[in-house]
Design a protein around this motif. Sequence first.
Motif, short mmCIF file in Angstrom:
data_model
loop_
_atom_site.label_atom_id
_atom_site.label_comp_id
_atom_site.label_asym_id
_atom_site.label_seq_id
_atom_site.Cartn_x
_atom_site.Cartn_y
_atom_site.Cartn_z
N ARG A 35 3.67 -0.56 2.73
CA ARG A 35 2.88 0.64 2.98
C ARG A 35 2.19 0.56 4.35
O ARG A 35 1.93 -0.52 4.87
CB ARG A 35 1.85 0.83 1.88
CG ARG A 35 2.49 1.10 0.52
CD ARG A 35 1.43 1.25 -0.57
NE ARG A 35 2.04 1.67 -1.81
CZ ARG A 35 2.50 0.84 -2.74
NH1 ARG A 35 2.41 -0.47 -2.55
NH2 ARG A 35 3.03 1.30 -3.85
N LEU A 36 1.85 1.72 4.86
CA LEU A 36 1.16 1.78 6.15
C LEU A 36 -0.29 1.34 6.00
O LEU A 36 -0.94 1.62 4.99
CB LEU A 36 1.19 3.20 6.70
CG LEU A 36 2.40 3.65 7.52
CD1 LEU A 36 2.12 5.01 8.14
CD2 LEU A 36 2.76 2.64 8.59
N SER A 37 -0.78 0.69 7.01
CA SER A 37 -2.20 0.32 7.09
C SER A 37 -2.63 0.54 8.53
O SER A 37 -1.80 0.74 9.41
CB SER A 37 -2.39 -1.14 6.69
OG SER A 37 -1.88 -2.00 7.70
N THR A 92 0.26 0.84 11.61
CA THR A 92 0.59 2.19 12.06
C THR A 92 1.01 2.16 13.53
O THR A 92 0.28 1.64 14.37
CB THR A 92 -0.62 3.14 11.90
OG1 THR A 92 -1.00 3.16 10.52
CG2 THR A 92 -0.26 4.55 12.34
N GLU A 108 3.68 5.75 1.99
CA GLU A 108 2.33 5.67 1.44
C GLU A 108 1.47 4.76 2.30
O GLU A 108 1.98 3.89 3.01
CB GLU A 108 2.36 5.10 0.01
CG GLU A 108 2.95 6.03 -1.02
CD GLU A 108 3.00 5.40 -2.40
OE1 GLU A 108 3.27 6.14 -3.36
OE2 GLU A 108 2.78 4.17 -2.52
N ARG A 109 0.17 4.96 2.20
CA ARG A 109 -0.77 4.04 2.83
C ARG A 109 -1.18 2.98 1.82
O ARG A 109 -1.14 3.19 0.62
CB ARG A 109 -2.01 4.79 3.34
CG ARG A 109 -1.69 5.85 4.38
CD ARG A 109 -2.96 6.44 4.97
NE ARG A 109 -2.64 7.61 5.78
CZ ARG A 109 -2.19 7.56 7.03
NH1 ARG A 109 -2.05 6.38 7.61
NH2 ARG A 109 -1.90 8.66 7.69
N GLU A 110 -1.59 1.84 2.35
CA GLU A 110 -2.07 0.77 1.48
C GLU A 110 -3.27 1.27 0.67
O GLU A 110 -4.17 1.91 1.22
CB GLU A 110 -2.50 -0.45 2.30
CG GLU A 110 -1.36 -1.28 2.83
CD GLU A 110 -0.62 -2.03 1.73
OE1 GLU A 110 -1.13 -2.07 0.59
OE2 GLU A 110 0.45 -2.58 2.01
N ASP A 140 -4.79 11.77 2.13
CA ASP A 140 -4.47 10.51 2.81
C ASP A 140 -2.97 10.26 2.75
O ASP A 140 -2.37 9.78 3.70
CB ASP A 140 -5.22 9.36 2.16
CG ASP A 140 -6.70 9.37 2.54
OD1 ASP A 140 -7.04 9.99 3.56
OD2 ASP A 140 -7.50 8.78 1.80
N ASN A 141 -2.36 10.54 1.60
CA ASN A 141 -0.91 10.38 1.42
C ASN A 141 -0.27 11.72 1.18
O ASN A 141 -0.82 12.56 0.47
CB ASN A 141 -0.62 9.47 0.22
CG ASN A 141 -0.91 8.01 0.52
OD1 ASN A 141 -0.61 7.53 1.60
ND2 ASN A 141 -1.50 7.32 -0.44
N ASP A 163 1.71 9.95 11.34
CA ASP A 163 1.91 8.50 11.27
C ASP A 163 3.21 8.14 10.55
O ASP A 163 3.94 7.24 10.99
CB ASP A 163 0.73 7.85 10.55
CG ASP A 163 -0.56 7.91 11.36
OD1 ASP A 163 -0.49 8.20 12.57
OD2 ASP A 163 -1.63 7.66 10.78
N PHE A 164 3.49 8.80 9.43
CA PHE A 164 4.68 8.45 8.65
C PHE A 164 5.96 8.85 9.37
O PHE A 164 6.92 8.06 9.43
CB PHE A 164 4.62 9.13 7.28
CG PHE A 164 3.49 8.66 6.42
CD1 PHE A 164 3.53 7.41 5.82
CD2 PHE A 164 2.38 9.45 6.19
CE1 PHE A 164 2.49 6.96 5.03
CE2 PHE A 164 1.33 9.03 5.41
CZ PHE A 164 1.38 7.77 4.82
#
Length: 618
Positions: free
Chosen positions: A236-238, A242, A285-287, A334-335, A548-549
């Motif tokens: 996952r992104l953090s 990023t 997804e983000r962390e 956020d996601n 970001d994604f």
Amino acid sequence: MVKMESTEEQDRKLVLEFCHLLEKSKQLFNGLRDLPQYGHRQWQAYFGRTFDVYTKLWKFQQQHRMVLDSKYGLKRWQIGEIASKIGQLYYHYYLRTSETNYLNEAYQFYAAIRGRAYYSRAAKEDRPDLMVKKLRYYARFIVVCLLLKKMKLVRELVTELEKQIQEYTNTYEPEDHLEWSLVLEEIKGFIKAEAAVAVLHADSNPIILSHSTGPAIRRRTSATTLTDVSSGSGSRLSPLTTPPCERSPHMTLSLQEILIVGSACEQAKFSELTMDMFRMLQTLEREPTESTTNPLSMAHGLHGHDASPAASRIPPYGVPGSKGYMENGRAFRDNPHKYLLYKPSISQLLVFLASGSKELPLGGALLLYMSADGCFSTTKHPEDFGYELGGLATSVKRDSVDGGGLSCRGKSYKENHCLYPGDLYPFTRRPMFVVIDSDNSFVFQHIPRYFGQPLVVLMSPQDVPPAFQADVQHHGSLFTLFLHSPLTALCYICNVGDVPIHHWERCQTYVDRFITEASRLVTRCRIDEIEQGIGFIDSSYVQFFGDDFLRTLILRFVFCDVVLRLHRGFRGRHMRPRCEPQLPANELLEHPSLSHIIFQLASALDVRGHFSEGPECD
């Protein structure tokens, strides 16, 4: 005597109240399956009521445990069943909202069930249905742990599940014992496929270990000090992972709706998650943050005589008017919101696409990711690129009307259960980002932009070298692995089965340097276009690049293209990915600075011989 009767009356009322809450909670929980799977607002109020009732029920059994034990005969497995339902509630809320914090909450309850041994006496109740509930709990807990990358715990749970299945089979000789054996084999196969590369701790003791993901190799490692990693820095992104970006006013779009579709027939799967789906959903997804920051949590404040999770209140995320909810403004989550579809019918897929498109806010973008086998055309001179080149098989279900089924290579090309490029035309009215992972992916390169909206299509290679074909078919696509974890994918195609942790981190710095440089080159292309009037890069990429994604996917696609272009084993255009609109070659994909970093990375991994001749690396 009067006082005693009063106490008994109080106890009776407490038992009645508990029975009322228990029955109401069951009714609401059973009603969840009837809620629509698409759309946002239709189900939120119902989930809120269900959380409310389970909150009251959980608090109630905590506060009145002694009375319920003596007057109702409350058993520990019944407490475990309530906790399991709450864990399921959190997991399904995660699936509907894509907020990874809810995975932590589901984990807290499932872990409490195991830690408090709520189901420890299930086998002594002489109730096969209770044993089935225990087995289902284990399967659900394993899914949550997989998604949270708790691989050590996953292996412990699988061992426990195997023992429980054996006990269930020996005790009851049930009709479904073969089904549970298949579930166990499915889990084991998924875990084996997931561990594409092993990252070793510094204190590993030598033993023989072989990995089956890719050409067989054997290394000396320690099973007790081994961390299996398929994601590496992927996952996952953090904030630390990023990709950097030099912002511009043209970067206007934000990814808000995602469809992740898994229809590959032979791929490892568990709980309607194929390996490709599993990797891609984490990539998007983000962390999760520490769950102590989540006011929803029923699982914090572990107190009381049995350290059971404590209750709080209904979910704040995704509720209209709350933080992160999207209405007419730009208060985004956020996601991005995701739909996960395993082998859907074509009608189901189109309905979910339509729903995702409808739910897009102003400035939002829709992403369709599809991992599927190809449906191939037999038309020798196609004129309609929308339907005469073939497409992707969405389902292996047979059509009940005309008996038509899945079309494979060399057979009929117009199938009911096939997604054709032309099926996506109506959805290009909104900004759309498409990722196709298939052996027939290139047919999606001709989608026209009738409505002038941003559109990008990333397409996987249609073929891989023979040495990888069998493993890729079962263990997950190479292209998706590149998008999920670039370093893992590079190790995989170079037969690197394990890497010491310190060396992994050093190699990851090369990947980070590549991503940073590629991001700079994309921005440079846009600046040159403006200053010199030369169209180096399509505006769709620029508009998507601020998210970001989507920026991560674009840059990892560039990494994949450069690596496979330089790798000796991937010869032929069908063994490299494609994109539409095309990214510039000289200014990006074949830029010397990117090739140089790949050569440096290859040298660091001692696999320089796998790559074509280039400059010597420091």
